[in-house]
Design a protein around this motif. Structure first.
Motif, PDB file in Angstrom:
ATOM      1  N   GLY A   1       0.804  -1.228   0.000  1.00 21.53           N
ATOM      2  CA  GLY A   1       0.000   0.000   0.000  1.00 21.53           C
ATOM      3  C   GLY A   1       0.828   1.264   0.000  1.00 21.53           C
ATOM      4  N   SER A   2       2.168   1.135   0.015  1.00 20.63           N
ATOM      5  CA  SER A   2       2.998   2.340   0.158  1.00 20.63           C
ATOM      6  C   SER A   2       2.874   3.269  -1.051  1.00 20.63           C
ATOM      7  CB  SER A   2       4.458   1.961   0.387  1.00 20.63           C
ATOM      8  OG  SER A   2       4.967   1.223  -0.690  1.00 20.63           O
ATOM      9  N   VAL A   3       2.748   2.704  -2.244  1.00 26.20           N
ATOM     10  CA  VAL A   3       2.712   3.558  -3.430  1.00 26.20           C
ATOM     11  C   VAL A   3       1.379   4.300  -3.512  1.00 26.20           C
ATOM     12  CG1 VAL A   3       2.783   3.603  -5.951  1.00 26.20           C
ATOM     13  CG2 VAL A   3       4.392   2.170  -4.674  1.00 26.20           C
ATOM     14  N   ILE A   4       0.274   3.589  -3.373  1.00 17.93           N
ATOM     15  CA  ILE A   4      -1.042   4.240  -3.441  1.00 17.93           C
ATOM     16  C   ILE A   4      -1.203   5.249  -2.302  1.00 17.93           C
ATOM     17  CG2 ILE A   4      -2.229   2.326  -2.234  1.00 17.93           C
ATOM     18  CD1 ILE A   4      -3.838   4.406  -5.006  1.00 17.93           C
ATOM     19  N   GLY A   5      -0.705   4.889  -1.109  1.00 19.69           N
ATOM     20  CA  GLY A   5      -0.760   5.815   0.027  1.00 19.69           C
ATOM     21  C   GLY A   5       0.019   7.088  -0.250  1.00 19.69           C
ATOM     22  N   GLY A   6       1.207   6.936  -0.817  1.00 26.02           N
ATOM     23  CA  GLY A   6       2.034   8.094  -1.151  1.00 26.02           C
ATOM     24  C   GLY A   6       1.405   8.962  -2.217  1.00 26.02           C
ATOM     25  N   ARG A   7       0.768   8.321  -3.199  1.00 25.85           N
ATOM     26  CA  ARG A   7       0.113   9.099  -4.268  1.00 25.85           C
ATOM     27  C   ARG A   7      -0.997   9.973  -3.702  1.00 25.85           C
ATOM     28  NH1 ARG A   7      -0.312   4.395  -8.541  1.00 25.85           N
ATOM     29  NH2 ARG A   7       1.754   4.536  -9.453  1.00 25.85           N
ATOM     30  N   VAL A   8      -1.814   9.376  -2.826  1.00 27.32           N
ATOM     31  CA  VAL A   8      -2.923  10.128  -2.224  1.00 27.32           C
ATOM     32  C   VAL A   8      -2.365  11.291  -1.391  1.00 27.32           C
ATOM     33  CG1 VAL A   8      -4.750   9.992  -0.466  1.00 27.32           C
ATOM     34  CG2 VAL A   8      -4.578   8.238  -2.246  1.00 27.32           C
ATOM     35  N   ALA A   9      -1.334  11.016  -0.607  1.00 28.18           N
ATOM     36  CA  ALA A   9      -0.739  12.056   0.250  1.00 28.18           C
ATOM     37  C   ALA A   9      -0.186  13.210  -0.595  1.00 28.18           C
ATOM     38  CB  ALA A   9       0.350  11.438   1.116  1.00 28.18           C
ATOM     39  N   LEU A  10       0.493  12.894  -1.708  1.00 26.68           N
ATOM     40  CA  LEU A  10       1.072  13.945  -2.551  1.00 26.68           C
ATOM     41  C   LEU A  10      -0.007  14.733  -3.301  1.00 26.68           C
ATOM     42  CD1 LEU A  10       4.225  12.128  -3.973  1.00 26.68           C
ATOM     43  CD2 LEU A  10       4.216  14.171  -2.538  1.00 26.68           C
ATOM     44  N   LYS A  11      -1.134  14.081  -3.587  1.00 25.21           N
ATOM     45  CA  LYS A  11      -2.258  14.803  -4.202  1.00 25.21           C
ATOM     46  C   LYS A  11      -2.771  15.889  -3.244  1.00 25.21           C
ATOM     47  CE  LYS A  11      -4.354  13.428  -8.225  1.00 25.21           C
ATOM     48  NZ  LYS A  11      -3.138  13.037  -8.920  1.00 25.21           N
ATOM     49  N   LEU A  12      -2.852  15.521  -1.965  1.00 22.54           N
ATOM     50  CA  LEU A  12      -3.376  16.459  -0.971  1.00 22.54           C
ATOM     51  C   LEU A  12      -2.367  17.548  -0.629  1.00 22.54           C
ATOM     52  CD1 LEU A  12      -5.161  13.894   1.365  1.00 22.54           C
ATOM     53  CD2 LEU A  12      -6.263  15.619  -0.072  1.00 22.54           C
TER      54      LEU A  12
END
Length: 412
Positions: A34-45
């Motif tokens: 889940g690290s990649v999807i989690g990071g993508r969401v965080a960087l979007k915000l």
């Protein structure tokens, strides 16, 4: 120094929390870490989140075509002698994965970060690293990555004038050319077994001369710099000429080279070579690589090799014939869909080994082995290949997604 003040804005904290929640949901659904999807969401915000998370860390970036995951682990172990370390140890090495890793630790002093070659310049801008380790550049994922000289040019432009200390392999002309734009470079003689990506001068296009371990361009004078650190057999030579023994549980010459570069990085942060090299002994396996697992009454050693340079190094460390070898090749997105690189590998080095071939692209590999006059059997899957091998050790060599498939099958 990390931990003294909180660099995170309310927005950044929200981004971190949301990223962790998404990562947890992905894990719960059985879709990996889940690290990649989690990071993508965080960087979007919060698009500046990576820079904010790196603000209070002494950051080291590690980039190369081969060896970056292992070297990242070795450096992280060495720096733990000086303080807490946060690292993307599982190899998620693009901005989303890196952001996710850094968000997971609030009390670290050091960040040791593996970076995909294409993203190095951008991640260096965001994280303001104190040190950058550059190990090698060789052909890999031919459909995704530009050819190696273009990558070297990308590094050279991206690192020009960088305040970071660059620890670079003096034996790779592409790395030397890329690092030479930086004012502060520590050269390491780490060796280069695979030379087929550096026969022409990256500076002028002239033909490289390679007498012994030296190299230079006969046309423009671009040449191998004098190293201050060197791998010499089972020792690392430091800038004072002292020889320090390398104690590793990881096999092969390439890992000794990784240890030499790691010792040079550790010294930048004040960790002496003896302490750094002793701590590296803790590393037994790296994300499953080099692990020996029991499967169907056999001992399988799992070896990752993603490109010609990696396969060449891996062939040099396997047990001698008649140890059986299982080769597995896929060509999914993460591997690169172009398998023409198989023709660049010297498979005659496997002569005398019984070979079994598996993976999505086993037929591509079979044609290549036939041309190399190797004896092999094409198998449906790992289970069938293992059954064809006698009890005892089996060397299993796989490229990236094939390696992940193998780990799932053997429960590693």
């Amino acid at each position: 120094m990390a931990g003294n003040s909180d660099p995170l804005t309310p927005r950044a904290k929200l981004a971190v929390t949301a990223g962790k929640a998404v990562a947890a949901a992905s894990r719960a659904a059985g879709r990996g870490s889940g690290s990649v999807i989690g990071g993508r969401v965080a960087l979007k915000l919060d698009p500046d989140l990576l820079a904010r998370l790196a603000q209070n860390l002494d950051v080291t970036l590690v980039s190369a075509t081969n060896g970056k995951t292992t070297t990242t682990r070795l450096i992280a172990e060495a720096l733990r002698a000086a303080g807490p370390v946060v690292s993307n140890a599982l190899g998620a090495n693009m901005p989303a994965g890196i952001t996710s890793a850094l968000a997971g630790s609030s009390d670290a002093r050091f960040g040791v970060i593996e970076v995909d070659e294409k993203y190095l310049a951008g991640v260096a801008r965001d994280t303001d690293p104190k040190c950058i380790a550059l190990l090698n550049l060789s052909r890999d994922q031919l459909d995704r990555a530009a050819e190696t000289r273009m990558l070297a040019e990308n590094w050279r432009e991206g690192l020009a004038g960088s305040k970071a200390v660059i620890v670079a392999n003096a034996d790779d002309p592409l790395v030397v050319w890329a690092a030479s734009s930086s004012p502060n470079v520590i050269w390491v003689a780490a060796g280069q077994m695979w030379k087929d990506d550096a026969w022409s001068c990256p500076s002028c296009g002239g033909v490289m001369q390679r007498p012994g371990d030296d190299w230079f361009c006969g046309e423009c004078g671009f040449r191998r710099p004098t190293p201050s650190w060197a791998l010499s057999g089972d020792h690392v030579l430091d800038p004072h000429g002292s020889a320090w023994p390398i104690h590793l549980q990881l096999p092969g010459r390439a890992n000794k080279a990784n240890a030499a570069s790691s010792a040079a990085v550790a010294a930048v942060f004040g960790v002496p070579p003896q302490v750094a090299l002793e701590r590296m002994y803790q590393v037994q396996a790296v994300a499953g690589r080099y692990d020996v697992v029991q499967f169907q009454q056999r001992d399988l050693r799992l070896l990752l090799a993603k490109n010609p340079a990696g396969w060449l190094e891996t062939f040099s460390l396997i047990d001698p014939p008649p140890t059986p070898v299982i080769l597995s090749v896929n060509a999914r997105g993460a591997d690169g869909t172009d398998t023409s690189w198989l023709w660049d590998v010297d498979y005659t080095r496997l002569t005398g080994h019984p070979i079994c071939v598996i993976g999505d692209r086993k037929l591509d590999l079979a044609v290549r082995l036939e041309v190399a006059n190797q004896h092999f059997q094409v198998c449906d899957d790992l289970d069938q290949a293992v059954q064809l091998c006698p009890p005892g050790r089996i060397e299993v060599i796989a490229n990236y997604t094939a390696f992940q498939d193998l780990r799932r099958r053997v429960g590693n």
